[in-house]
Design an enzyme around this catalytic site. Structure first.
Site: not given
Ligand code: G6P
Length: 609
Positions: A98, A482, A604
């Site tokens: 990863n 969203k 995520k």
């Molecule tokens: C990704 C997720 C979002 C999130 C962003 C920041 O793009 O899909 O839903 O808001 O990362 O992530 P974090 O864990 O730093 O809030």
């Protein structure tokens, strides 16, 4: 980004590895794969698409083995096909990874000159051949890993198994998260502790630069200086239902409906409900701070934008809000005793983590709002303020956002007090308002039936505008994000007052306009004029407002769909108005039949730049 899991045992590990992998699917779902050692041979299965494809493959071509590693991928280098899927292997080594190995091209060229043949387009495959090269030089597995770590540059969590050493598993981490789980005659590894939650609650969070050698019965960790080291064993508790959908159709829906509870739980931690005062405190000195820099990504960034309005109004501090990937590569001006506040659900977003590291290096006071207590960001910041949202599985963030706002509201009250701008009675008033949030959110959730009607309008649209002023502007941005994320409809959030400087040109009767317009806002009348402006140009308007706002719309003969919100103070409005934004996106996506919990191309936890 990408999830890895592995088990070293005296029994067949395959069914459990697949279960563990399913708990990591939120990290990426472009392809998945597993490697085991069975009767002295590697068994590797890889499939494109979601985990179900790998399950189907295993049905027809089963594997077994007492040691195994597996991977669910979010593609960075190389398209999502079977050849690029992990594990990568040759006859000696199988690897899951990863992160990104930045110097892979140069390493690849060197290895190709030595005659190694590459099958994939991935950066990861260099690890396979490099490791093999060291093995052929007669080094022990641990020495091979040490040499390899000296060669590769970038971010990685690695798990490696070796055909000739079937009792061993090697792991390493830098930049990307990795935990070791301790079982009875079994050892586990995973990208997060959640993946191991069915097997053990005893985990070790590896520090950056750590690597380890694991057998089924033992482990030895080494630090970045190659010293054998012992890291604390943490006992983590996961509730089984935290990672199950229950009666909900999707995790996202479940998480939206958990918000009254999550906000209540977060308030319990930070509010003294008898004294009507905040219990939150930081070691950061807010009195001395000349400036506050808020840095985050995605939804967390919008939470920071809401907080800017609050900090300026109540704490009278100069605030800049930045997207982490921009902040870390600009030349931000750091003032002495300035505070950098980072916000992150996962606590692993690499850009946010690096922005935090930069701020700390520049001598800033650092505060982090995070949902995952043992995350890299939580372990780096000077002050950590937890959100109590529980595991968030849906890729589109929902409950983490309102939990972040709840913590931020408390932090604002604390900072305002520290800076001498909030009297005790003003604090009581704000805390009292904040304590109404769980009930108000519960009421806002009851708009779900009406929201379904609005979703029928949005479902057919190609473009949707979201408008708001003040703290409801970032909520509009979040509403647009969203909708984009999960329904794939193009949407933009705009400050309502900025509309006439460009986006109004987009308006016609095919563009629905969603407006956050609580009558308790000081900007209510101005936003009302903006609604009239778009309605006059034929747009279908959808207003989120309270009883007073609805009356005003009627009095002004504005023909708008109304989502009736509970009356709430302007302080808590962004928390409450975020909820119908989430439900709107959710129901529109369900109508369009998209994959709500795992939208295309997203992941995520974004641990690559
Ligand atoms: C990704 C997720 C979002 C999130 C962003 C920041 O793009 O899909 O839903 O808001 O990362 O992530 P974090 O864990 O730093 O809030």
């Amino acid at each position: 980004m990408c999830g890895i899991v592995g088990i070293n045992s005296f029994e067949n590990v395959v069914p459990r590895i697949m279960d563990g992998l399913s708990r990591l699917e939120y990290r990426g779902y472009d392809s998945a794969g597993i490697a085991t050692i069975d009767h002295g041979q590697f068994q590797v299965r890889r499939a494109v698409g979601k985990l179900q494809s790998l399950r189907d493959l295993l049905q027809h071509h089963p594997v077994q083995g007492n040691v195994g590693i597996a991977h669910t991928r979010w593609a960075t280098h190389g398209v999502p096909n079977q050849t690029n899927a992990h594990p990568h292997s040759n006859e000696y080594v199988a690897v899951v990874h990863n992160g990104i190995i930045e110097n892979h091209a140069e390493l690849r060229a060197g290895l190709q000159q030595k005659g190694y043949v590459f099958n994939s387009q991935t950066d990861t495959e260099v690890v396979v051949h490099l490791f093999t090269d060291y093995l052929k030089q007669g080094k022990t597995p641990l020495e091979c890993l040490q040499s390899l770590l000296g060669d590769i540059v970038g971010a990685f969590a690695l798990a490696i198994i070796l055909r000739q050493f079937p009792d061993l598993m090697l792991v390493a981490r830098k930049g990307s998260p990795l935990v070791i789980g301790i079982g009875k005659d079994e050892m586990y590894i995973g990208s997060d502790a959640l993946a191991l939650s069915d097997w053990t609650n005893q985990v070790i969070y590896l520090e950056d630069g750590d690597y380890a050698e694991l057998t089924a019965k033992s482990y030895q960790i080494y630090d970045v200086a190659h010293q054998a080291i012992s890291r604390p064993i943490k006992v983590v508790e996961f509730k089984a239902d935290a990672v199950a959908k229950g009666s909900y159709a999707h995790f996202m829906q479940k998480e939206i409906f958990e918000q009254p509870m999550v906000i209540g739980k977060t308030l319990q931690q930070y509010v003294d409900s008898e004294a009507l005062a905040t219990k939150l405190s930081t070691t950061a000195d807010w009195m001395a701070a000349p400036k506050l820099s808020i840095v985050a990504c995605g939804t967390s960034y919008y939470a920071g934008m809401v907080a800017k309005y609050w900090f300026e109004t109540y704490a009278k501090i100069s605030v800049e809000v930045d997207i982490a990937s921009e902040f870390r590569y600009r030349d931000p001006v750091f003032l002495e005793e300035g505070i950098t506040l980072v916000i992150s659900q996962s606590g692993e977003t690499i850009d946010t983590l690096m922005a935090l590291t930069l701020a700390a290096e520049k001598g800033q006071q650092t505060v982090a709002i995070v949902n995952v207590p043992e995350s890299s960001i939580a372990r780096t910041a000077q002050d950590v303020l937890l959100t109590y949202a529980g595991p968030e599985i849906g890729v589109a963030s929902t409950k983490a956002f309102t939990a972040q706002l709840t913590v931020l509201a408390n932090l604002v009250i604390y900072a305002a007090k520290q800076r001498g701008h909030l009297t005790q009675s003003q604090e009581k008033a704000l805390v009292t308002e904040l304590m109404t949030a769980p009930g108000l959110v519960m009421t806002a959730l009851q708009t779900e039936t009406d929201i379904h009607q609005v979703a029928l309008v949005l479902e057919k649209a190609q473009d949707v505008l979201f408008l708001g002023r003040g703290t409801n502007f970032p909520v509009a941005l979040e509403g647009a994000l969203k909708l984009k994320e999960i329904s794939y409809i193009h949407a933009e959030g705009y400050a309502a007052g900025e509309l006439k400087h460009g986006p109004i040109a987009l308006i016609d009767n095919t563009v629905p306009v969603v407006v956050n317009i609580p009558a308790t806002d000081v900007w209510f009348e101005k936003t009302l004029s903006n609604v009239q402006e778009v309605a006059a140009r034929g747009a279908k308007t959808i207003c989120l407002t309270d009883a007073k706002g609805q009356k005003a719309l009627e009095a002004n003969h504005i023909d708008s769909l109304v989502l009736k919100m509970p009356t709430c103070s302007s302080f808590v409005a962004p928390i409450v108005y975020a909820v119908p934004m989430q439900l709107l996106a959710y129901h529109t996506a369900v109508l369009r039949g998209t994959d709500v919990d795992q939208p295309r191309n997203l992941a995520k936890s974004v641990t690559v730049e």
